[in-house]
Design a protein around this motif. Structure first.
Motif, short mmCIF file in Angstrom:
data_model
loop_
_atom_site.label_atom_id
_atom_site.label_comp_id
_atom_site.label_asym_id
_atom_site.label_seq_id
_atom_site.Cartn_x
_atom_site.Cartn_y
_atom_site.Cartn_z
N TYR A 250 5.75 15.60 7.82
CA TYR A 250 5.96 15.56 6.38
C TYR A 250 6.78 14.34 5.98
CZ TYR A 250 4.52 20.46 6.18
OH TYR A 250 3.81 21.62 6.26
N GLU A 251 6.47 13.84 4.78
CA GLU A 251 7.32 12.82 4.15
C GLU A 251 7.47 13.21 2.69
OE1 GLU A 251 7.72 8.03 3.43
OE2 GLU A 251 6.04 8.77 4.61
N ASP A 252 8.71 13.33 2.23
CA ASP A 252 9.00 13.74 0.85
C ASP A 252 8.22 15.00 0.46
OD1 ASP A 252 10.70 11.54 0.52
OD2 ASP A 252 9.02 10.25 -0.06
N GLY A 253 8.13 15.96 1.39
CA GLY A 253 7.46 17.22 1.12
C GLY A 253 5.94 17.18 1.22
N LYS A 254 5.37 16.02 1.44
CA LYS A 254 3.91 15.85 1.51
C LYS A 254 3.46 15.87 2.97
CE LYS A 254 0.26 12.81 -0.13
NZ LYS A 254 -0.02 11.64 -0.99
N LEU A 255 2.47 16.69 3.28
CA LEU A 255 1.93 16.77 4.64
C LEU A 255 1.09 15.54 4.93
CD1 LEU A 255 1.45 18.34 7.29
CD2 LEU A 255 -0.48 19.46 6.15
N ALA B 217 -7.08 6.53 6.86
CA ALA B 217 -7.53 6.51 8.25
C ALA B 217 -7.45 7.91 8.86
CB ALA B 217 -6.67 5.54 9.06
N LYS B 218 -8.30 8.15 9.88
CA LYS B 218 -8.35 9.46 10.55
C LYS B 218 -7.09 9.76 11.34
CE LYS B 218 -13.35 9.52 11.07
NZ LYS B 218 -14.46 9.56 12.03
N SER B 219 -6.45 8.70 11.84
CA SER B 219 -5.23 8.88 12.62
C SER B 219 -4.37 7.62 12.50
CB SER B 219 -5.56 9.17 14.08
OG SER B 219 -6.21 8.06 14.67
N PHE B 220 -3.09 7.77 12.85
CA PHE B 220 -2.17 6.64 12.80
C PHE B 220 -0.97 6.93 13.68
CE2 PHE B 220 -1.00 9.59 9.54
CZ PHE B 220 0.36 9.48 9.33
N LEU B 221 -0.19 5.90 13.96
CA LEU B 221 0.99 6.01 14.81
C LEU B 221 2.25 5.82 13.98
CD1 LEU B 221 -0.11 3.82 17.87
CD2 LEU B 221 -0.14 6.32 17.70
N ILE B 222 3.23 6.66 14.23
CA ILE B 222 4.55 6.52 13.60
C ILE B 222 5.58 6.37 14.71
CG2 ILE B 222 6.33 7.61 12.17
CD1 ILE B 222 4.13 9.30 10.88
N PRO B 223 6.39 5.31 14.67
CA PRO B 223 7.44 5.18 15.70
C PRO B 223 8.37 6.39 15.64
CG PRO B 223 7.22 3.15 14.42
CD PRO B 223 6.40 4.20 13.72
N GLY C 221 6.27 6.85 6.83
CA GLY C 221 5.00 7.25 7.43
C GLY C 221 3.81 6.99 6.51
N MET C 222 4.00 7.23 5.23
CA MET C 222 2.92 7.00 4.27
C MET C 222 2.59 5.52 4.18
SD MET C 222 0.89 8.80 2.53
CE MET C 222 -0.49 8.23 1.54
N ILE D 265 2.86 3.38 6.60
CA ILE D 265 2.11 3.06 7.81
C ILE D 265 0.67 3.53 7.67
CG2 ILE D 265 1.88 3.58 10.28
CD1 ILE D 265 4.98 3.71 10.35
N LEU D 266 0.48 4.75 7.15
CA LEU D 266 -0.87 5.28 6.95
C LEU D 266 -1.66 4.39 5.98
CD1 LEU D 266 -3.06 7.36 7.37
CD2 LEU D 266 -1.96 8.80 5.64
N GLU D 267 -1.04 3.97 4.90
CA GLU D 267 -1.73 3.11 3.92
C GLU D 267 -2.14 1.79 4.54
OE1 GLU D 267 1.09 2.97 0.71
OE2 GLU D 267 0.33 4.85 -0.15
N ALA D 268 -1.35 1.29 5.50
CA ALA D 268 -1.66 0.01 6.14
C ALA D 268 -2.63 0.16 7.31
CB ALA D 268 -0.37 -0.64 6.63
N SER D 269 -2.96 1.39 7.67
CA SER D 269 -3.85 1.64 8.82
C SER D 269 -5.30 1.47 8.45
CB SER D 269 -3.63 3.06 9.35
OG SER D 269 -2.33 3.20 9.84
#
Length: 180
Positions: free
Chosen positions: A111-116, A146-152, A173-174, A176-180
């Motif tokens: 989760y980030e800011d309550g968003k899954l 994207a279907k998947s992504f990596l978060i440090p 995380g969001m 990173i997902l937007e840039a994936s």
């Protein structure tokens, strides 16, 4: 016997080629807890045999197996994989504050800011950094992400972990997902 435990077993080491004339073998550790490998420790193998280690030398990266005294006997164990259970790992391995077993992080909701954002599929280590490999949530997939992504899995990305509730809170995380 291995099939019976297949879902719960963790691959923690692999035995390599024979070394010398007394049955010693190269030993390749595949985990972060070398303290589980000591004289007298027993493990499951993919050879459907339980083995007990004797004469463990982590500095040299060698090991002997109980009852194996010749290179010919040792060759039978070349490339054998050693396994243990999650319960044995928890019992034999000490974690410091803020450390987690990879298998406890798998299947956690991120989760980030309550968003899954998604669910952790596995942990990937790239160089010295661990990354959460996240399968993106269906709602975000429908939005074209994207279907998947990596978060440090380090600060400042890692904000909180609740193993009991299987949740991880992140920051960035969001992005990173937007840039994936």
């Amino acid at each position: 016997m291995l099939k019976q435990y297949k879902e719960q077993l963790l691959h923690i080491a692999t035995i390599g080629k024979t070394v010398g004339i007394k049955g010693d073998m190269k030993f390749h550790i595949k985990c972060d807890f070398p303290e589980q490998f000591y004289d007298g420790a027993s493990f499951f193998t993919n050879l459907k045999k339980n083995i007990t280690l004797v004469d463990v030398n982590l500095d040299k990266g060698t090991v002997k197996i109980e009852g194996v005294y010749t290179p010919e006997d040792a060759k039978k164990f070349t490339n054998a994989k050693l396994f243990t259970t999650r319960d044995e790992t928890r019992k034999n391995c000490h974690l410091n504050e803020g450390e987690y077993f990879f298998f406890d992080l798998e299947d956690c909701k991120v989760y980030e800011d309550g968003k899954l954002l998604g669910v952790v599929k596995e942990i990937e280590r790239i160089a010295v950094t661990n990354y959460l490999s996240v399968i993106t949530d269906e709602n975000l997939l429908r939005a074209g992400y994207a279907k998947s992504f990596l978060i440090p899995f380090i600060e400042p990305f890692k904000q909180g972990v609740d193993i009991d509730n299987k949740t991880i809170t992140v920051s960035g995380g969001m992005d990173i997902l937007e840039a994936s």
